[in-house]
Design an enzyme around this catalytic site. Structure first.
Site, PDB file in Angstrom:
ATOM      1  N   GLU A 195      -1.193  -5.170  -3.810  1.00  0.00           N
ATOM      2  CA  GLU A 195      -2.011  -4.823  -2.649  1.00  0.00           C
ATOM      3  C   GLU A 195      -3.360  -5.521  -2.731  1.00  0.00           C
ATOM      4  O   GLU A 195      -3.843  -6.087  -1.752  1.00  0.00           O
ATOM      5  CB  GLU A 195      -2.197  -3.299  -2.592  1.00  0.00           C
ATOM      6  CG  GLU A 195      -2.931  -2.833  -1.358  1.00  0.00           C
ATOM      7  CD  GLU A 195      -3.381  -1.372  -1.467  1.00  0.00           C
ATOM      8  OE1 GLU A 195      -3.175  -0.760  -2.539  1.00  0.00           O
ATOM      9  OE2 GLU A 195      -3.938  -0.885  -0.487  1.00  0.00           O
ATOM     10  N   HIS A 204       0.821  -1.191   0.000  1.00  0.00           N
ATOM     11  CA  HIS A 204       0.000   0.000   0.000  1.00  0.00           C
ATOM     12  C   HIS A 204       0.872   1.266   0.000  1.00  0.00           C
ATOM     13  O   HIS A 204       0.642   2.197  -0.767  1.00  0.00           O
ATOM     14  CB  HIS A 204      -0.921  -0.017   1.214  1.00  0.00           C
ATOM     15  CG  HIS A 204      -1.790   1.195   1.319  1.00  0.00           C
ATOM     16  ND1 HIS A 204      -2.960   1.313   0.602  1.00  0.00           N
ATOM     17  CD2 HIS A 204      -1.636   2.340   2.008  1.00  0.00           C
ATOM     18  CE1 HIS A 204      -3.490   2.489   0.864  1.00  0.00           C
ATOM     19  NE2 HIS A 204      -2.712   3.134   1.716  1.00  0.00           N
ATOM     20  N   ASN A 264      28.368 -20.434  -6.487  1.00  0.00           N
ATOM     21  CA  ASN A 264      29.255 -21.588  -6.536  1.00  0.00           C
ATOM     22  C   ASN A 264      28.923 -22.564  -5.430  1.00  0.00           C
ATOM     23  O   ASN A 264      28.916 -23.768  -5.639  1.00  0.00           O
ATOM     24  CB  ASN A 264      30.716 -21.143  -6.395  1.00  0.00           C
ATOM     25  CG  ASN A 264      31.297 -20.723  -7.730  1.00  0.00           C
ATOM     26  OD1 ASN A 264      30.801 -21.136  -8.773  1.00  0.00           O
ATOM     27  ND2 ASN A 264      32.324 -19.916  -7.692  1.00  0.00           N
TER      28      ASN A 264
END
Lengths: 157, 788
Positions: free
Chosen positions: B71, B49, B476
Site C-alpha cells: 500500500e 489497503h 508445454n
C-alpha cells in the site's frame, strides 16, 4: 489402562453384548448406530478377504466386515441368528457380522479390568478391556483399531 | 466458544481476502501492461489497503504487513513520486505470491505467524527506500521560491498540489467550523511545512508559522497539535489545516520562516471532505464533487506518466538483457532467504471457496437428492406392481399422480442441486495470465494469452482438479510450442505468439481448449522417437495414423525434446495430464499442424456425481459401466471368440479386439453355480487407451442415470472400482472403471499380450486369418448401440 472412550461420565457404562465362537464380546453402546439382520450383500471385488461386501443402509453404501473372517476364525453357515452391528468409526459407518447379538448391559466401572486375556490371543491394541458380568468375562473390543488396522488378527478358538 | 467464533471469522476472511487477492493479481497484470493507468493504480491501492485492514482484523499480521508495504508503495505511485518498473513488478508479484501461500497455509490449519516473511518485507522496503533517494530528484518539482528575507536570499522549495484524499480526521466542532467557512466562500488548505534537518528550536518556529497563519485566516488543526506537544523532535514536519480567503502567494509569505526547507501547499477538494463525512450540500460545486472521478490528472501527472512509459520500455529492454544473469543468481538468492522460520510449500494455492454454503451441508443435500431419486424409482416400481395386479382404479390414478409429482420434484431437485455445485471456470482461468507472464519472461518469449468462455460452468469437484493439467498444457505450449520472437519473425509470423484458452459446453460435456500458434508437433519426430525407444518396429510405425502417433505423447517418459528445460520436456507430463483427466472421466485430444498450431482439447463431464451408466450382470451381481467408455454392446457366438496365444480375440468388423471376461477382471470367487453354457455371449465393447476391448458379461440390463456414491476411504485404492450406486430396488451396483481394471489385469499379462494390443490392425488381421483359415466372417448381431 482403560481407554477414555470406553468410560462414560458416570460410574457405569453400557455395552452391546454379542457372541462370536465361544466367547462373549462387547462394544460400548455409543459406538453402535444400529443392529440389523443380514439382508442382501453385494460383493466388493478386490477388497480384502474379511470384507464381506457392501450393504445398502437407507441409501448409504456401507462396508460390511465379517468378524469371524477378520479374526481368522473358521466359517460357519449363516443363520437368522447372525446379525449386523452397524458401528460408527470417525463418523464413518461400518457393518460387522457377528454370531448373535445378546443384549445391552450396564457394567459398573469397578467390574472392568485392564488385564490382558492370554487365552484369546487378541492383541492389546484391539482390546479395550475385560468386563465381568454375572461371573462371565466379556472382551470389550476397540472396534476402531480392528476396522482400521491392516494387520491380520488371529484368534484361537 | 470464543475459539469457534474466531474460526468462523477467519473463514469468512479467507473467502473475502482470496477474492481481493484474485483482483489484485489481475490488476497487477493490468498495471504491467498499462503502467500509467491511474484507475488501475488506484484500484491496486484500494485493494492493498483492504487486504491490509481485513487481515489485521483477524490477526494475520504477516499478510497485513506485506499488504501494508505494498500500500505504501502504491501511495507513492499514486502521488507520482514512484514509477513501477519490471523489478518492482517482480517484487510485487512475489509479495502477492507470498500472501497467497500464507492464505493457503492458513487453510491447511497452519499458524500464519509461524512463517517468516521478512525477505518479502525487506524487498518491499528497499523499493520504498530507493524512492526516498529519488525523492531528492522529486524535489525538483518544487518550485524554488525566493522570498525576500532580511538576512539575504534563501530558497525554499514549494510544491503546489490539490488534495483529493485526507488522512486526518476532524472533530464535529472542527467540521462545523469548516462547513461554515466553506459556505462563506473560504478556501480550505493543507500546508505541510518541513524544517531543515539541522533546525534548532523547531517548536517555537512551528509556533511562529502558526501565528503568522492566524493573520491569514483560521487554523483548524495542526499535526502535531501545537497545544499539546511541545518537544522539538516532534516538529520536523508540521501539517496545518487553514481556512482562508487569501491566495496561495500570501499564505506562502506567512509561512516563510527561517530554517523552513520546503512547503507543500494543497487546496483541499470537496471530494476529500465528502469522504470524511462532511455535510456540504449547501456549498456550490458539491454535486460535482460527488460524481467527479477520484483522480483528476494534473498536467504534471500526465507528463510523469509519459516519462514512466519511456523509462518502462527502457527497463524492460535492460531486463531482458540481464535475464540470463538473473537466472544464474537465483540459486544463491534462495539460500540467502532460508530463515529459521518455516518455509511454505512451493506450489501452495488458495482453494476456492466461492460458494458460501457449508460444503458438508451441500454434500448432505446432494446425498438426500440421491436418496430421493432412489426412493422415486422404488415408488415407481410399487406403482407398476399395483397397476399390474389390482383393479382399484382410484388407487391407480392417485398413485400415478403422486408418482408423477415425485418424479417432477426429484428431477427439479436434482437439477437445482447441480446448479449449486456449478462454478464458472473463470476461477481457474484467472490464474493463467500470471503463469503465461512469468513463463514467457523466463523463456524470453513474447506470448499473448487470450481467454474465452470463462463463464462456462463446471462442477466444483472438477474445477479443483483441472488447474494442474491445464497449467501443464500451457507450459508445454509456451516451452515447446511458441517459438522465440526471432524465429517467429523468420517464419513470417508475428513476433508475439498467441495462446488461446477457451472453454465451452457442448451437450453434457465441457470442452477446454489450449491452442497455440507455435511450431506444432512433428509426427515424424514422434515416429522416430517411438522407433528408437523400441515402442514400435519401423514397419509398424509406417502404418500408424497421425492420431495414433500423436497418442505417443501420452506415454510415460516419452519426450522428443532433446534439451531439458526447467519447466517441461522431462517426459513426465502428458501422461500425468491424461491420468488426471481420465480420473475425472474425461479425455484429451490433440490436433496439430506443423508450423501452424497445436490444439489440446480436454473433454470433461459436467458433473462427477451423476453419470449415465450401462448396467450389466456378471456372477449374479449387477455392475455399472459409465457410458462414456462404452463403444457399443454386441451379442456374439462363443465360437467366434478365437484363441491367440493364451488370449481371446474377436474380429469386429475387420478390427481385431481383445476379449476379456469380466469375471476374470474382477476376480470373483466362483459362486459354484454352473453357468448355463449358451452359445451366445454378451460383449460390452469399451475404449481402452484409444483402442477397443471387448468385455464378456452375463447379461445386459440397460442404460440408467446413477448417483455415484464413493466407497469408504479404506477402499479408495481398489483398482478398477470407481464407487457404488444404489438401484431402484435397493440393490447395490458396483461401478467399474474398465480402463483401470484392464490396466491392472494387464500387469499380469505377458509382454506378448501388450504387443498384441498395440499391434497394427492390418498385421493382426493377417495373423488372425492364418490362425483361422476356414472361418467365415459373420457380422455380429448388434443388440444395442450406446451413443457415445
Amino acid at each position: 489402562m482403560i481407554k477414555e472412550a470406553a468410560v462414560n461420565q458416570g460410574e457405569e457404562f453400557q455395552l452391546i453384548l454379542f457372541e462370536l465362537g465361544n466367547s462373549l464380546y462387547g462394544i460400548p453402546i455409543e459406538k453402535v448406530s444400529e443392529i440389523n439382520r443380514i439382508d442382501q450383500i453385494t460383493t466388493l471385488p478386490k477388497a480384502p478377504k474379511f470384507v464381506e461386501g457392501v450393504i445398502n443402509l437407507r441409501g448409504n453404501v456401507v462396508p460390511l466386515i465379517d468378524l469371524r473372517k477378520r479374526f481368522g476364525m473358521k466359517q460357519v453357515e449363516r443363520t437368522k441368528k447372525n446379525k449386523i452391528i452397524v458401528v460408527i468409526v470417525e463418523k464413518r459407518l461400518f457393518g460387522i457380522i457377528v454370531d448373535t447379538v445378546l443384549e445391552v448391559v450396564s457394567i459398573a466401572k469397578e467390574n472392568i479390568e485392564p488385564t490382558l486375556p492370554t487365552t484369546t490371543g487378541l492383541k492389546a491394541e484391539f482390546l479395550n478391556s475385560i468386563g465381568k458380568i454375572h461371573e462371565s468375562l466379556v472382551i470389550i473390543l476397540d472396534i476402531e483399531s480392528i476396522i482400521q488396522s491392516k494387520e491380520e488378527i488371529k484368534i484361537e478358538e | 466458544m470464543a475459539f469457534m467464533d474466531d474460526k468462523r471469522i477467519q473463514l469468512a476472511f479467507l473467502d473475502e481476502v482470496s477474492e481481493l487477492l484474485d483482483s489484485l493479481n489481475a490488476r497487477l497484470l493490468d498495471l504491467e501492461n498499462n503502467p500509467d493507468n491511474r484507475d488501475v493504480i488506484n484500484e491496486i491501492f484500494r485493494l492493498t489497503h483492504s487486504i491490509k485492514s481485513e487481515s489485521a482484523i483477524v490477526g494475520f499480521m504477516n499478510i497485513s504487513n506485506i499488504a501494508h508495504k505494498m500500500e505504501d508503495i502504491f501511495e507513492k505511485v499514486r502521488r507520482g513520486s514512484l514509477k513501477v518498473n519490471i523489478d518492482i513488478m517482480n517484487i510485487l508479484f512475489s509479495s502477492y505470491d507470498r500472501m497467497v501461500k500464507l492464505i493457503a497455509g492458513v487453510q491447511l490449519g497452519e499458524d500464519e505467524s509461524n512463517y517468516d516473511v521478512s525477505d518479502v518485507i525487506n524487498k518491499l522496503k528497499e523499493i520504498l527506500q530507493d524512492t526516498s533517494k529519488t525523492e531528492v530528484k522529486e524535489d525538483n518539482k518544487y518550485e524554488e521560491l525566493i522570498i525576500h528575507k532580511e538576512d539575504g536570499a534563501e530558497s525554499i522549495l514549494v510544491k503546489k498540489e490539490i488534495v483529493y484524499k485526507l488522512d486526518h480526521d476532524f472533530s464535529n466542532i472542527e467540521k462545523a467550523n469548516i462547513e461554515d467557512a466553506l459556505e462563506k466562500g473560504d478556501k480550505f488548505y493543507r500546508l505541510i511545512v518541513t524544517f531543515i534537518e539541522k533546525c534548532d528550536m523547531r517548536y517555537p518556529r512551528a509556533f511562529l508559522v502558526y501565528n503568522n497563519l492566524l493573520s491569514c485566516g483560521a487554523v483548524v488543526k495542526t499535526d502535531p497539535d501545537l497545544q499539546s506537544e511541545q518537544e522539538d523532535e516532534k516538529f520536523g514536519e508540521i501539517i496545518i489545516f487553514l481556512l482562508t480567503t487569501l491566495d496561495e502567494q500570501k499564505i506562502l509569505k506567512a509561512v516563510d520562516v527561517d530554517q523552513v526547507k520546503k512547503i507543500e501547499i494543497g487546496k483541499i477538494e470537496l471530494k476529500a471532505l465528502v469522504k470524511k463525512g462532511f455535510e456540504l450540500s449547501n456549498i456550490p460545486g458539491y454535486s460535482e464533487a460527488l460524481v467527479s472521478s477520484d483522480m483528476i490528472l494534473s498536467d504534471e501527472e500526465i507528463k510523469d506518466g509519459e516519462l514512466i512509459e519511456l523509462e518502462w520500455e527502457n527497463q524492460i529492454k535492460e531486463q531482458i538483457k540481464s535475464l540470463k544473469k538473473d537466472e544464474n543468481g537465483k540459486s544463491g538468492e534462495k539460500n540467502g532467504t532460508s530463515g529459521k522460520k518455516k518455509q511454505l510449500l512451493e506450489d501452495a494455492t488458495i482453494k476456492k471457496q466461492t460458494i458460501r454454503v457449508d460444503t458438508d451441508r451441500l454434500d448432505t443435500l446432494m446425498n438426500l437428492v440421491g436418496e430421493l431419486i432412489i426412493n422415486h424409482s422404488r415408488f415407481m416400481q410399487i406403482k407398476n406392481n399395483i397397476i399390474d395386479t389390482s383393479s382399484l382404479s382410484d388407487i391407480k390414478s392417485t398413485l400415478e399422480d403422486a408418482a408423477n409429482d415425485l418424479e417432477r420434484i426429484s428431477s427439479l431437485m436434482q437439477s437445482s442441486m447441480m446448479q449449486v455445485r456449478m462454478v464458472p471456470i473463470g476461477y481457474v482461468f484467472s490464474k493463467f495470465p500470471r503463469v503465461v507472464r512469468d513463463l514467457s519472461n523466463m523463456l524470453r518469449k513474447n506470448v499473448k494469452l487470450i481467454i474465452e468462455g470463462e463463464t462456462t460452468e463446471i462442477d466444483r469437484a472438477i474445477i479443483e482438479l483441472i488447474t494442474e493439467p491445464i497449467t501443464h498444457i500451457i507450459r508445454n505450449s509456451i516451452d515447446h510450442g511458441v517459438e522465440l520472437p526471432d524465429e517467429r519473425e523468420k517464419n513470417g509470423k508475428l513476433r508475439e505468439g498467441t495462446i488461446i484458452l477457451r472453454a465451452y459446453q457442448q451437450g453434457s460435456n465441457i470442452y477446454i481448449e489450449v491452442i497455440d500458434d507455435g511450431k506444432g508437433i512433428n509426427t515424424d519426430t514422434l515416429k522416430n522417437t517411438a522407433i528408437q525407444r523400441k515402442l514400435v518396429t519401423p514397419q509398424e510405425a509406417a502404418g500408424l495414423s497421425k492420431q495414433e502417433l500423436l497418442n505417443f505423447i501420452f506415454l510415460p517418459g516419452f519426450s522428443t525434446k532433446e534439451e531439458i528445460t526447467g519447466l517441461s520436456g522431462r517426459g513426465v507430463g502428458m501422461d500425468v495430464v491424461l491420468t488426471q483427466i481420465e480420473k475425472l472421466r474425461g479425455r484429451v485430444e490433440i490436433d496439430t499442424s506443423v508450423g501452424v498450431y497445436t490444439k489440446m482439447t480436454i473433454i470433461l463431464p459436467l458433473t462427477l456425481t451423476i453419470v449415465e451408466a450401462l448396467l450389466i450382470t456378471s456372477n449374479n451381481s449387477i455392475y455399472a459401466i459409465p457410458v462414456n467408455v462404452v463403444e457399443e454392446t454386441i451379442i456374439i457366438k462363443q465360437t467366434d471368440i478365437k484363441d491367440f496365444d493364451e488370449y481371446k480375440v474377436y474380429n469386429l468388423r475387420d478390427e481385431t479386439i481383445a476379449i476379456l471376461f469380466l469375471s476374470d477382471l474382477v476376480e470373483f470367487q466362483k459362486t459354484g453355480e454352473a453357468k448355463e453354457e449358451s452359445d451366445e455371449v454378451f460383449v460390452v465393447v469399451v475404449s481402452y487407451e484409444r483402442r477397443k476391448i471387448g468385455i464378456v458379461v452375463d447379461d445386459l440390463i440397460g442404460n440408467q442415470d446413477i448417483v455415484i456414491k464413493a466407497l469408504d476411504e479404506s477402499f479408495k485404492n481398489l483398482e478398477g472400482i470407481a464407487g457404488a450406486t444404489v438401484l431402484g430396488d435397493g440393490q447395490i451396483a458396483i461401478i467399474l472403471d474398465t480402463s483401470t481394471l484392464v490396466r491392472s489385469k494387464k500387469k499380469e499379462l505377458s509382454k506378448a499380450a501388450e504387443k498384441l494390443m498395440r499391434m497394427d490392425d492390418v498385421n493382426f488381421g493377417e495373423l488372425y486369418d492364418q490362425l483361422n483359415p476356414e472361418e467365415d466372417k459373420k457380422e455380429p448381431k448388434e443388440k444395442k448401440k450406446v451413443s457415445k
